[in-house]
Write an enzyme that holds these catalytic residues in place. Structure first.
Site, PDB file in Angstrom:
ATOM      1  CG  ASN A   1       0.796  -4.781 -12.812  1.00 49.59           C
ATOM      2  OD1 ASN A   1       1.822  -4.527 -13.513  1.00 49.59           O
ATOM      3  ND2 ASN A   1       0.269  -3.803 -12.214  1.00 49.59           N
ATOM      4  CG  ASP A   2      -1.444  -9.828 -10.887  1.00 45.71           C
ATOM      5  OD1 ASP A   2      -1.053 -10.832  -9.365  1.00 45.71           O
ATOM      6  OD2 ASP A   2      -2.723  -8.885 -10.666  1.00 45.71           O
TER       7      ASP A   2
ATOM      8  NE  ARG B   1      -8.828  -3.872 -10.773  1.00 40.97           N
ATOM      9  CZ  ARG B   1      -7.622  -4.135  -9.616  1.00 40.97           C
ATOM     10  NH1 ARG B   1      -6.778  -4.876 -11.418  1.00 40.97           N
ATOM     11  NH2 ARG B   1      -7.406  -3.350  -8.903  1.00 40.97           N
TER      12      ARG B   1
ATOM     13  NE  ARG C   1       1.855  -6.967  -8.681  1.00 44.82           N
ATOM     14  CZ  ARG C   1       0.995  -6.792  -8.583  1.00 44.82           C
ATOM     15  NH1 ARG C   1      -0.535  -7.431  -9.723  1.00 44.82           N
ATOM     16  NH2 ARG C   1       0.585  -5.686  -7.761  1.00 44.82           N
TER      17      ARG C   1
ATOM     18  CB  CYS D   1      -4.801  -1.830 -17.019  1.00 44.36           C
ATOM     19  SG  CYS D   1      -5.457  -3.296 -16.408  1.00 44.36           S
TER      20      CYS D   1
ATOM     21  CG  HIS E   1      -1.671  -1.049   1.180  1.00 44.74           C
ATOM     22  ND1 HIS E   1      -2.350  -1.258   2.848  1.00 44.74           N
ATOM     23  CD2 HIS E   1      -1.932  -2.047   0.834  1.00 44.74           C
ATOM     24  CE1 HIS E   1      -2.943  -2.515   2.651  1.00 44.74           C
ATOM     25  NE2 HIS E   1      -3.053  -3.000   1.117  1.00 44.74           N
TER      26      HIS E   1
ATOM     27  CD  GLU F   1      -5.675  -9.579 -12.658  1.00 45.34           C
ATOM     28  OE1 GLU F   1      -4.448  -8.785 -12.459  1.00 45.34           O
ATOM     29  OE2 GLU F   1      -7.063  -9.474 -12.181  1.00 45.34           O
TER      30      GLU F   1
ATOM     31  NE  ARG G   1      -4.037  -1.291  -9.503  1.00 43.18           N
ATOM     32  CZ  ARG G   1      -2.737  -0.672 -10.188  1.00 43.18           C
ATOM     33  NH1 ARG G   1      -3.001   1.108  -9.874  1.00 43.18           N
ATOM     34  NH2 ARG G   1      -2.675  -1.233 -11.332  1.00 43.18           N
TER      35      ARG G   1
HETATM   36  C1  PEP Z   1      -2.182  -5.792 -13.207  1.00 40.68           C
HETATM   37  O1  PEP Z   1      -2.300  -6.748 -12.644  1.00 40.68           O
HETATM   38  O2  PEP Z   1      -1.425  -6.004 -14.276  1.00 40.68           O
HETATM   39  C2  PEP Z   1      -3.003  -5.024 -12.495  1.00 40.68           C
HETATM   40  C3  PEP Z   1      -3.501  -3.789 -13.412  1.00 40.68           C
HETATM   41  O3  PEP Z   1      -3.227  -4.919 -11.602  1.00 40.68           O
HETATM   42  P1  PEP Z   1      -3.152  -4.982 -10.250  1.00 40.68           P
HETATM   43  O4  PEP Z   1      -1.584  -4.102 -10.510  1.00 40.68           O
HETATM   44  O5  PEP Z   1      -3.795  -4.080  -9.406  1.00 40.68           O
HETATM   45  O6  PEP Z   1      -2.701  -6.126  -9.254  1.00 40.68           O
HETATM   46 MG    MG Z   2      -3.935  -7.488 -11.256  1.00 39.83          MG
END
Ligand code: PEP
Ligand code: MG
Length: 585
Positions: A454-455, A332, A465, A502, A191, A431, A296
């Site tokens: 990202n995921d 989301r 990550r 994203c 966070h 993702e 988010r």
């Molecule tokens: C992702 O997973 O790429 C994403 C954009 O969501 P978050 O970073 O909130 O997991």
């Molecule tokens: Mg994600």
């Protein structure tokens, strides 16, 4: 000169004197007081707690003004602890029974409690331990009359360094004077990291031992793009980075803040923003973003002990929609779990939270909470152009279930006499590999896709990550990840399902050409990064991008892909050539 590497969280270069946040934390000696002085110690403690409550409330107010009401809720947890007699009464009793100073009794009690949370062995309890130590510091500052090294007292630009930041610390940062943020601990998606990155300055976390060797005022270079921190740089390195910084500023000033995003060959590209707070819509408008591609929404659930009520959520979502003046808001639904734990979830930690009850799975098992969020979302829907998407969908059944729930809630609201927009697009994050591989099937069910690299990276190459020890293995240049992105884009194109991306690589100009070459025509990124990405898009033709994507498609090494992307970028944007700092160490 000391060069340290950490996890890059927000890009850019900053050079400024160090400001070490944790300097004032010393161990308190176990001093005794005479029996007749004990009552006075208890009263001093009571005064210190009252003053600490006031200082937390002042921070809360400032953050509410500067950042957002959601971020300000972080402080409610602190206020709750400061008013918790189950925590504080034993401290008072200890002073009276053992004849110890209030300072020692506070320090001992808070450290024990923090230790209890830490020893529970789960990462999710670390936040709680940090909150408790943050409070210890506040109470001791008042009790000992020492001035807390608050950033409010900083009068010149600084690089803020700390062992770790609490989300409250991060939210209290005085943006104007903090040129960069560096922490020894922490992961990219903590966070605190998310809040710090929203400030728009370079951020590097997970640097390991660093602060012990530092004095306030030491010159520090932060390279948020490479995750590098240089302390007391020698003249040569300092000169290189000063040149870089000047060029970065020249480039930033020369790139138009707003304007049409069109390739050199005349194709329009959509650039959307990723936001956590409604207030970020202002930044998005300043840089001429085409709407929000990822809102988010979990943050307001994380910063409070209790679930936000439907009306508060409705207000928040409506104000975001209104602020966007008809541009799309892709909201989301809750992405809780994994590293994003509510206070209630912290009570029952999971052994493997990234593979556990997270995201849409969590919502589908907590239907009351999910329905309340959906009610707020749908009630807000008439106020603008809303799209709803579900996070971490792994099976088609899961998507259908979530969609059914949404349609059911819409019907319920209409029966109650609420207005609900018709034909709200309902999409999903792609993702996880299962969703990417089956994208053609999902394309029959979903109205749109948003690829969350990202995921997707972490689940494809099995690299956490947020873990600094394996950070070097975590890269969007992975051929496997890129192949999955291509699969999703192709499936979407065939079925005419709108697709955007994203993940953080959407804001990394090294990837812009490749992403266009893979067929993407919409990207969603940190709003402050939009002008740079737009500039790259304006200078390239789709033909070049597609040629690059084909070359990348034939390569098998992340490193070589990374180098090729860099070289291509330098060809179109020679002014950002920063090779001179590549080999520093
Ligand atoms: C992702 O997973 O790429 C994403 C954009 O969501 P978050 O970073 O909130 O997991
Ligand atoms: Mg994600």
């Amino acid at each position: 000169m000391n060069i340290t590497h950490g996890i890059p969280v927000a890009p850019g270069i900053a050079i400024a004197p160090a400001f070490v946040l944790d300097q004032t934390r010393e161990r308190i000696a176990r001093d005794r007081v005479a029996p007749e002085a004990c009552q006075e110690e208890v009263e001093a403690l009571n005064r210190a707690i009252a003053a600490a409550v006031e200082s937390v409330q002042a921070d809360r107010h400032r953050v509410e003004q500067d950042l957002s009401p959601e971020a300000a809720q972080i402080f409610d947890v602190h206020l709750g602890l400061l008013r918790d007699d189950a925590l504080l009464q034993p401290v008072r009793d200890r002073i009276l029974s053992d004849g110890v100073t209030a300072a020692w009794a506070v320090s001992d009690a808070f450290h024990r409690l923090a230790e209890q949370f830490r020893s529970m062995g789960s990462a999710v309890f670390r936040d709680k331990a940090r909150d408790i130590l943050d409070l210890e510091r506040r109470v001791l500052d008042e009790l000992l009359g020492r001035t807390r090294a608050r950033l409010a007292q900083v009068s010149e630009p600084v690089v803020l360094l700390a062992h770790e930041l609490t989300p409250a610390d991060a939210a209290s940062l005085t943006v104007d004077l903090v040129r960069a943020v560096v922490t020894e601990a922490g992961g990219r998606t903590d966070h605190a990291s998310i809040v710090a990155a929203a400030l728009g300055v370079p951020v590097v976390v997970g640097c390991g031992d660093l602060v012990g060797d530092l004095q306030d005022g030491d010159p520090v270079i932060v390279d948020g793009t490479r995750g590098r921190v240089v302390i007391r740089a020698d003249d040569e390195v300092m000169a290189k980075y000063r040149r870089r910084l000047e060029e970065q500023e020249r480039f930033r000033a020369s790139v138009p803040r707003i304007g049409r995003t069109r390739t050199a060959c005349g194709v329009d590209i959509q650039l959307l923003g990723n936001i956590e707070f409604v207030r970020e819509v202002d930044t998005l408008k300043e840089v001429g973003g085409d709407g929000v591609g990822l809102y988010r929404t979990e943050f307001s659930y994380l910063t409070s002990d209790t679930e936000p009520d439907e009306d508060a959520l409705y207000e928040m979502y409506s104000s975001a929609l209104k602020a966007l003046d008809g541009k799309p808001l892709t909201l989301r639904t809750l992405d809780l779990g994994a590293d994003k734990y509510t206070q209630a979830m912290k009570i029952e930690p999971e052994r493997n939270p990234f593979l556990g009850l997270r995201s849409i799975r969590h919502s589908l098992q907590n239907l009351g909470m999910f329905r309340r969020q959906l009610r707020a979302i749908l009630r807000a829907s008439p106020h603008g152009s809303l799209r709803v998407m579900f996070p971490l969908v792994t099976t088609v059944g899961e998507f259908r279930q979530a969609k059914m729930m949404l349609l059911d809630v819409a019907e319920e609201l209409r029966d109650e006499g609420h207005e609900v927009a018709r034909d709200i697009p309902i999409g999903m994050m792609v993702e996880v590999p299962s969703a990417a591989i089956m994208a053609a099937t999902f394309a029959r069910a979903a109205d749109f896709f948003s690829i969350g690299t990202n995921d997707l990276i972490q689940y494809t190459v099995a690299v956490d990550r947020g873990n600094e020890r394996v950070a070097s293995l975590y890269t969007a240049s992975s051929p496997a990840v890129l192949r999955l992105v291509k699969t999703v884009v192709r499936a979407a194109q065939r079925r005419k399902v709108p697709v955007s991306l994203c993940g953080e690589c959407a804001g990394d100009i090294n990837y812009t050409m490749l992403l266009l070459g893979l067929g993407l025509r919409s990207l969603s990124l940190v709003p402050a990064l939009i002008p740079r990405v737009r500039e790259v898009i304006r200078r390239v033709s789709l033909e070049d991008c597609e040629r690059l994507a084909r070359r990348v498609g034939s390569m098998d090494s992340e490193r070589r892909i990374g180098l090729l992307l860099r070289n291509e970028l330098l060809r179109v944007l020679p002014e950002i050539d920063d090779e001179d700092v590549d080999d520093i160490g």
